[in-house]
Design a protein around this motif. Sequence first.
Motif, mmCIF file in Angstrom:
data_model
loop_
_atom_site.group_PDB
_atom_site.id
_atom_site.type_symbol
_atom_site.label_atom_id
_atom_site.label_comp_id
_atom_site.label_asym_id
_atom_site.label_seq_id
_atom_site.Cartn_x
_atom_site.Cartn_y
_atom_site.Cartn_z
ATOM 1 N N UNK A 15 34.755 -64.915 -3.935
ATOM 2 C CA UNK A 15 35.530 -63.683 -3.952
ATOM 3 C C UNK A 15 34.918 -62.599 -4.813
ATOM 4 N N UNK A 16 33.912 -62.942 -5.584
ATOM 5 C CA UNK A 16 33.284 -61.974 -6.477
ATOM 6 C C UNK A 16 32.245 -61.121 -5.783
ATOM 7 N N UNK A 17 31.582 -60.293 -6.589
ATOM 8 C CA UNK A 17 30.600 -59.347 -6.058
ATOM 9 C C UNK A 17 29.310 -59.404 -6.865
ATOM 10 N N UNK A 18 28.227 -59.075 -6.187
ATOM 11 C CA UNK A 18 26.922 -58.899 -6.827
ATOM 12 C C UNK A 18 26.210 -57.752 -6.126
ATOM 13 N N UNK A 19 25.314 -57.111 -6.860
ATOM 14 C CA UNK A 19 24.490 -56.060 -6.262
ATOM 15 C C UNK A 19 23.027 -56.374 -6.527
ATOM 16 N N UNK A 20 22.279 -56.573 -5.452
ATOM 17 C CA UNK A 20 20.844 -56.835 -5.561
ATOM 18 C C UNK A 20 20.068 -55.526 -5.430
ATOM 19 N N UNK A 21 18.960 -55.459 -6.154
ATOM 20 C CA UNK A 21 18.064 -54.307 -6.070
ATOM 21 C C UNK A 21 16.650 -54.788 -5.827
ATOM 22 N N UNK A 22 15.868 -53.936 -5.189
ATOM 23 C CA UNK A 22 14.463 -54.274 -4.917
ATOM 24 C C UNK A 22 13.663 -52.988 -4.877
ATOM 25 N N UNK A 75 19.756 -47.524 0.353
ATOM 26 C CA UNK A 75 18.427 -47.296 -0.212
ATOM 27 C C UNK A 75 18.376 -45.948 -0.927
ATOM 28 N N UNK A 76 17.377 -45.840 -1.795
ATOM 29 C CA UNK A 76 17.035 -44.583 -2.437
ATOM 30 C C UNK A 76 15.642 -44.225 -1.945
ATOM 31 N N UNK A 77 15.562 -43.233 -1.073
ATOM 32 C CA UNK A 77 14.281 -42.867 -0.470
ATOM 33 C C UNK A 77 13.298 -42.369 -1.524
ATOM 34 N N UNK A 78 13.794 -41.692 -2.553
ATOM 35 C CA UNK A 78 12.911 -41.079 -3.544
ATOM 36 C C UNK A 78 12.018 -42.103 -4.230
ATOM 37 N N UNK A 79 12.546 -43.294 -4.483
ATOM 38 C CA UNK A 79 11.734 -44.310 -5.163
ATOM 39 C C UNK A 79 11.626 -45.605 -4.377
ATOM 40 N N UNK A 80 11.946 -45.543 -3.090
ATOM 41 C CA UNK A 80 11.806 -46.712 -2.207
ATOM 42 C C UNK A 80 12.550 -47.935 -2.726
ATOM 43 N N UNK A 81 13.719 -47.733 -3.274
ATOM 44 C CA UNK A 81 14.535 -48.849 -3.741
ATOM 45 C C UNK A 81 15.585 -49.186 -2.686
ATOM 46 N N UNK A 82 15.745 -50.476 -2.444
ATOM 47 C CA UNK A 82 16.757 -50.929 -1.496
ATOM 48 C C UNK A 82 17.772 -51.789 -2.245
ATOM 49 N N UNK A 83 19.032 -51.668 -1.860
ATOM 50 C CA UNK A 83 20.120 -52.379 -2.511
ATOM 51 C C UNK A 83 20.872 -53.218 -1.487
ATOM 52 N N UNK A 84 21.504 -54.265 -1.995
ATOM 53 C CA UNK A 84 22.421 -55.048 -1.176
ATOM 54 C C UNK A 84 23.670 -55.281 -2.009
ATOM 55 N N UNK A 85 24.741 -54.590 -1.640
ATOM 56 C CA UNK A 85 26.027 -54.798 -2.289
ATOM 57 C C UNK A 85 26.741 -55.917 -1.561
ATOM 58 N N UNK A 86 27.074 -56.971 -2.291
ATOM 59 C CA UNK A 86 27.688 -58.146 -1.701
ATOM 60 C C UNK A 86 29.077 -58.323 -2.288
ATOM 61 N N UNK A 87 30.080 -58.209 -1.442
ATOM 62 C CA UNK A 87 31.474 -58.362 -1.855
ATOM 63 C C UNK A 87 32.091 -59.579 -1.166
ATOM 64 N N UNK A 88 33.219 -60.004 -1.686
ATOM 65 C CA UNK A 88 33.939 -61.150 -1.104
ATOM 66 C C UNK A 88 32.997 -62.319 -0.860
#
Length: 123
Positions: A15-22, A75-88
């Motif tokens: 049920x928790x959340x995490x946010x991955x960055x790359x 994503x953030x195009x300016x610095x080519x960062x991609x995120x994955x927000x994971x809920x539930x």
Amino acid sequence: QVQLVESGGGLVQPGGSLRLSCAPSTNVIGINAMDWYRQAPGRQRTLVATITSGGTTGTVTNYADSVKGRFTISRNIANNTVYLQMNSLKPEDTAVYYCRMERPRWYIPYEYWGQGTQVTVSS
């Protein structure tokens, strides 16, 4: 040599959340697609989410059926960062998560992979 650096994994209760960055370790040009994959123990690596850009379609996202409505790729195009927000999060989301970035095939190399970050969902 370019490396993709991932962060944000860890242990979370159901049920928790995490946010991955790359993000790439140095500037990379030409990236037009970013993906998140995951691999659970004893199983094949599978595509979780993808975000692409270019042409007349603009930004397009796609998700595996198992994560639709719970995960969001951005994503953030300016610095080519991609995120994955994971809920539930569910125990079956437990896996090593890998990011991937792709460029048109005339680039060498045309793709990069992250080293993986562990996500464990357990009470």
